[in-house]
Motif scaffolding. Sequence first.
Motif, PDB file in Angstrom:
ATOM      1  N   GLN A 191       0.683  -1.185   0.105  1.00  0.00           N
ATOM      2  CA  GLN A 191       0.085  -0.071   0.150  1.00  0.00           C
ATOM      3  C   GLN A 191       0.807   1.301   0.060  1.00  0.00           C
ATOM      4  OE1 GLN A 191      -2.072  -0.555   3.603  1.00  0.00           O
ATOM      5  NE2 GLN A 191      -3.961  -1.641   2.758  1.00  0.00           N
ATOM      6  N   PHE A 192       0.366   2.470  -0.411  1.00  0.00           N
ATOM      7  CA  PHE A 192       0.880   3.623  -0.279  1.00  0.00           C
ATOM      8  C   PHE A 192      -0.300   4.590  -0.036  1.00  0.00           C
ATOM      9  CE2 PHE A 192       0.105   5.547  -4.523  1.00  0.00           C
ATOM     10  CZ  PHE A 192      -0.294   4.494  -5.236  1.00  0.00           C
ATOM     11  N   THR A 193       0.183   5.578   0.698  1.00  0.00           N
ATOM     12  CA  THR A 193      -0.700   6.349   1.478  1.00  0.00           C
ATOM     13  C   THR A 193      -0.528   7.913   1.272  1.00  0.00           C
ATOM     14  OG1 THR A 193      -0.922   5.050   3.263  1.00  0.00           O
ATOM     15  CG2 THR A 193      -1.602   7.284   3.632  1.00  0.00           C
ATOM     16  N   LEU A 194      -1.292   8.696   1.015  1.00  0.00           N
ATOM     17  CA  LEU A 194      -1.362  10.244   0.787  1.00  0.00           C
ATOM     18  C   LEU A 194      -1.775  10.877   2.132  1.00  0.00           C
ATOM     19  CD1 LEU A 194      -1.220  12.977  -0.974  1.00  0.00           C
ATOM     20  CD2 LEU A 194      -3.451  12.383  -1.640  1.00  0.00           C
ATOM     21  N   GLN A 195      -0.970  12.057   2.595  1.00  0.00           N
ATOM     22  CA  GLN A 195      -1.518  12.995   3.700  1.00  0.00           C
ATOM     23  C   GLN A 195      -1.271  14.166   3.074  1.00  0.00           C
ATOM     24  OE1 GLN A 195       0.767  11.290   7.038  1.00  0.00           O
ATOM     25  NE2 GLN A 195      -1.226  10.894   7.911  1.00  0.00           N
ATOM     26  N   LEU A 196      -2.519  14.892   3.110  1.00  0.00           N
ATOM     27  CA  LEU A 196      -2.340  16.243   2.812  1.00  0.00           C
ATOM     28  C   LEU A 196      -2.983  17.129   3.978  1.00  0.00           C
ATOM     29  CD1 LEU A 196      -2.090  18.193   0.299  1.00  0.00           C
ATOM     30  CD2 LEU A 196      -4.376  18.026  -0.223  1.00  0.00           C
ATOM     31  N   SER A 197      -2.156  17.865   4.494  1.00  0.00           N
ATOM     32  CA  SER A 197      -2.510  18.744   5.876  1.00  0.00           C
ATOM     33  C   SER A 197      -3.164  19.935   5.439  1.00  0.00           C
ATOM     34  CB  SER A 197      -1.163  18.899   6.348  1.00  0.00           C
ATOM     35  OG  SER A 197      -0.332  19.584   5.710  1.00  0.00           O
ATOM     36  N   SER A 198      -3.713  20.632   6.404  1.00  0.00           N
ATOM     37  CA  SER A 198      -4.247  21.854   6.503  1.00  0.00           C
ATOM     38  C   SER A 198      -5.408  22.285   5.402  1.00  0.00           C
ATOM     39  CB  SER A 198      -3.122  22.907   6.406  1.00  0.00           C
ATOM     40  OG  SER A 198      -2.157  22.815   7.483  1.00  0.00           O
ATOM     41  N   VAL A 199      -6.069  21.050   5.238  1.00  0.00           N
ATOM     42  CA  VAL A 199      -7.096  20.897   4.148  1.00  0.00           C
ATOM     43  C   VAL A 199      -8.032  22.097   3.908  1.00  0.00           C
ATOM     44  CG1 VAL A 199      -6.715  18.847   3.408  1.00  0.00           C
ATOM     45  CG2 VAL A 199      -8.870  19.598   4.861  1.00  0.00           C
ATOM     46  N   THR A 200      -8.338  22.863   2.709  1.00  0.00           N
ATOM     47  CA  THR A 200      -9.499  23.869   2.468  1.00  0.00           C
ATOM     48  C   THR A 200     -10.350  23.271   1.613  1.00  0.00           C
ATOM     49  OG1 THR A 200      -8.335  24.858   0.739  1.00  0.00           O
ATOM     50  CG2 THR A 200      -7.608  25.352   2.972  1.00  0.00           C
ATOM     51  N   PRO A 201     -11.587  24.034   1.370  1.00  0.00           N
ATOM     52  CA  PRO A 201     -12.531  23.342   0.420  1.00  0.00           C
ATOM     53  C   PRO A 201     -12.048  23.435  -1.121  1.00  0.00           C
ATOM     54  CG  PRO A 201     -13.589  25.248   1.775  1.00  0.00           C
ATOM     55  CD  PRO A 201     -12.044  25.087   2.321  1.00  0.00           C
ATOM     56  N   GLU A 202     -10.828  24.032  -1.294  1.00  0.00           N
ATOM     57  CA  GLU A 202     -10.262  23.987  -2.572  1.00  0.00           C
ATOM     58  C   GLU A 202      -9.560  22.640  -2.645  1.00  0.00           C
ATOM     59  OE1 GLU A 202      -9.216  28.718  -3.846  1.00  0.00           O
ATOM     60  OE2 GLU A 202      -7.494  27.211  -3.081  1.00  0.00           O
ATOM     61  N   ASP A 203      -9.429  21.938  -1.881  1.00  0.00           N
ATOM     62  CA  ASP A 203      -9.000  20.489  -1.951  1.00  0.00           C
ATOM     63  C   ASP A 203     -10.103  19.482  -2.282  1.00  0.00           C
ATOM     64  OD1 ASP A 203      -6.547  21.524   0.778  1.00  0.00           O
ATOM     65  OD2 ASP A 203      -6.066  21.155  -1.204  1.00  0.00           O
ATOM     66  N   THR A 204     -11.210  19.912  -2.258  1.00  0.00           N
ATOM     67  CA  THR A 204     -12.183  19.070  -2.773  1.00  0.00           C
ATOM     68  C   THR A 204     -12.022  18.617  -3.907  1.00  0.00           C
ATOM     69  OG1 THR A 204     -14.004  20.060  -1.183  1.00  0.00           O
ATOM     70  CG2 THR A 204     -14.609  18.889  -3.245  1.00  0.00           C
ATOM     71  N   ALA A 205     -11.948  17.274  -4.336  1.00  0.00           N
ATOM     72  CA  ALA A 205     -11.609  16.620  -5.517  1.00  0.00           C
ATOM     73  C   ALA A 205     -11.818  15.041  -5.537  1.00  0.00           C
ATOM     74  CB  ALA A 205     -10.237  16.834  -5.704  1.00  0.00           C
ATOM     75  N   VAL A 206     -11.746  14.709  -6.655  1.00  0.00           N
ATOM     76  CA  VAL A 206     -11.746  12.854  -6.921  1.00  0.00           C
ATOM     77  C   VAL A 206     -10.256  12.763  -6.934  1.00  0.00           C
ATOM     78  CG1 VAL A 206     -12.280  11.139  -8.272  1.00  0.00           C
ATOM     79  CG2 VAL A 206     -13.946  12.909  -8.295  1.00  0.00           C
ATOM     80  N   TYR A 207      -9.751  11.727  -5.914  1.00  0.00           N
ATOM     81  CA  TYR A 207      -8.523  11.502  -5.939  1.00  0.00           C
ATOM     82  C   TYR A 207      -8.305  10.289  -6.471  1.00  0.00           C
ATOM     83  CZ  TYR A 207      -7.643  15.812  -2.769  1.00  0.00           C
ATOM     84  OH  TYR A 207      -7.360  16.906  -2.481  1.00  0.00           O
ATOM     85  N   TYR A 208      -7.177  10.050  -7.158  1.00  0.00           N
ATOM     86  CA  TYR A 208      -6.572   8.861  -7.731  1.00  0.00           C
ATOM     87  C   TYR A 208      -5.399   8.449  -7.526  1.00  0.00           C
ATOM     88  CZ  TYR A 208     -10.828  10.051 -11.153  1.00  0.00           C
ATOM     89  OH  TYR A 208     -11.759  10.450 -11.713  1.00  0.00           O
ATOM     90  N   CYS A 209      -5.256   7.118  -7.333  1.00  0.00           N
ATOM     91  CA  CYS A 209      -3.823   6.626  -7.438  1.00  0.00           C
ATOM     92  C   CYS A 209      -3.683   5.933  -8.830  1.00  0.00           C
ATOM     93  CB  CYS A 209      -3.660   5.710  -6.335  1.00  0.00           C
ATOM     94  SG  CYS A 209      -4.809   4.191  -6.321  1.00  0.00           S
ATOM     95  N   ALA A 210      -2.427   6.115  -9.122  1.00  0.00           N
ATOM     96  CA  ALA A 210      -2.117   5.438 -10.310  1.00  0.00           C
ATOM     97  C   ALA A 210      -0.703   4.851 -10.476  1.00  0.00           C
ATOM     98  CB  ALA A 210      -2.290   6.567 -11.567  1.00  0.00           C
ATOM     99  N   ARG A 211      -0.484   3.779 -11.354  1.00  0.00           N
ATOM    100  CA  ARG A 211       1.071   3.574 -11.752  1.00  0.00           C
ATOM    101  C   ARG A 211       1.826   4.118 -12.957  1.00  0.00           C
ATOM    102  NH1 ARG A 211       2.922  -2.607 -12.899  1.00  0.00           N
ATOM    103  NH2 ARG A 211       2.329  -1.983 -14.920  1.00  0.00           N
ATOM    104  N   ASP A 212       2.794   4.677 -12.600  1.00  0.00           N
ATOM    105  CA  ASP A 212       3.601   5.488 -13.653  1.00  0.00           C
ATOM    106  C   ASP A 212       4.873   4.634 -14.398  1.00  0.00           C
ATOM    107  OD1 ASP A 212       5.213   7.111 -15.139  1.00  0.00           O
ATOM    108  OD2 ASP A 212       5.300   8.712 -13.953  1.00  0.00           O
ATOM    109  N   GLN A 213       4.766   4.128 -15.429  1.00  0.00           N
ATOM    110  CA  GLN A 213       6.036   3.433 -15.893  1.00  0.00           C
ATOM    111  C   GLN A 213       7.203   4.286 -16.212  1.00  0.00           C
ATOM    112  OE1 GLN A 213       5.539   0.518 -19.027  1.00  0.00           O
ATOM    113  NE2 GLN A 213       3.557   0.037 -18.428  1.00  0.00           N
ATOM    114  N   GLY A 214       8.209   3.818 -15.454  1.00  0.00           N
ATOM    115  CA  GLY A 214       9.486   4.563 -15.507  1.00  0.00           C
ATOM    116  C   GLY A 214       9.491   5.980 -15.290  1.00  0.00           C
TER     117      GLY A 214
END
Length: 120
Positions: free
Chosen positions: A79-102
Motif C-alpha cells: 500500500q501507499f498513502t497520501l497525507q495532505l495537511s491543512s486542507v481547505t474547500p479547494e482541496d475538494t476533488a476526486v483523488y486517484y492513485c495510479a502507476r507510472d511506468q518509468g
Amino acid sequence: QVQLQESGPGLVKPSQTLSLTCTVSGGSITTNHYYWTWIRQPPGKGLEWIGYISYSGSTYYSPSLKSRTSISRDTSKNQFTLQLSSVTPEDTAVYYCARDQGGFLYYDYWGQGTQVTVSS
C-alpha cells in the motif's frame, strides 16, 4: 493484472489532514521501475498531479502542494498513502492513485477514484 484501490474518508473538515490509502494487487510496489502516483481532479477542472513514491521509496511532490503533502508506503501490505495537511474547500476533488511506468508520466493502471469533500 494490476489493480489499484483507493480508500479513506469521503469528508474532511477544513484545517484537518486528508489521508488516503491505495492498495495495490497483482504487482509489487517495489518492482523496478514504477512510480506510484497520486492525482486529483477538482470539480469542473482538469487533472492535477500531486506526487509519487517510487519503487525505491523516494518521493517527489508538486511544488504547489509540497509544503502540505506526504506520501509513504507499507511494503508489507503493498500500500501507499497520501497525507495532505491543512486542507481547505479547494482541496475538494476526486483523488486517484495510479502507476507510472518509468517516471515518464505514462500511467498504465489507475484506481477508480474516490471523492473527498472538504467541508465543515
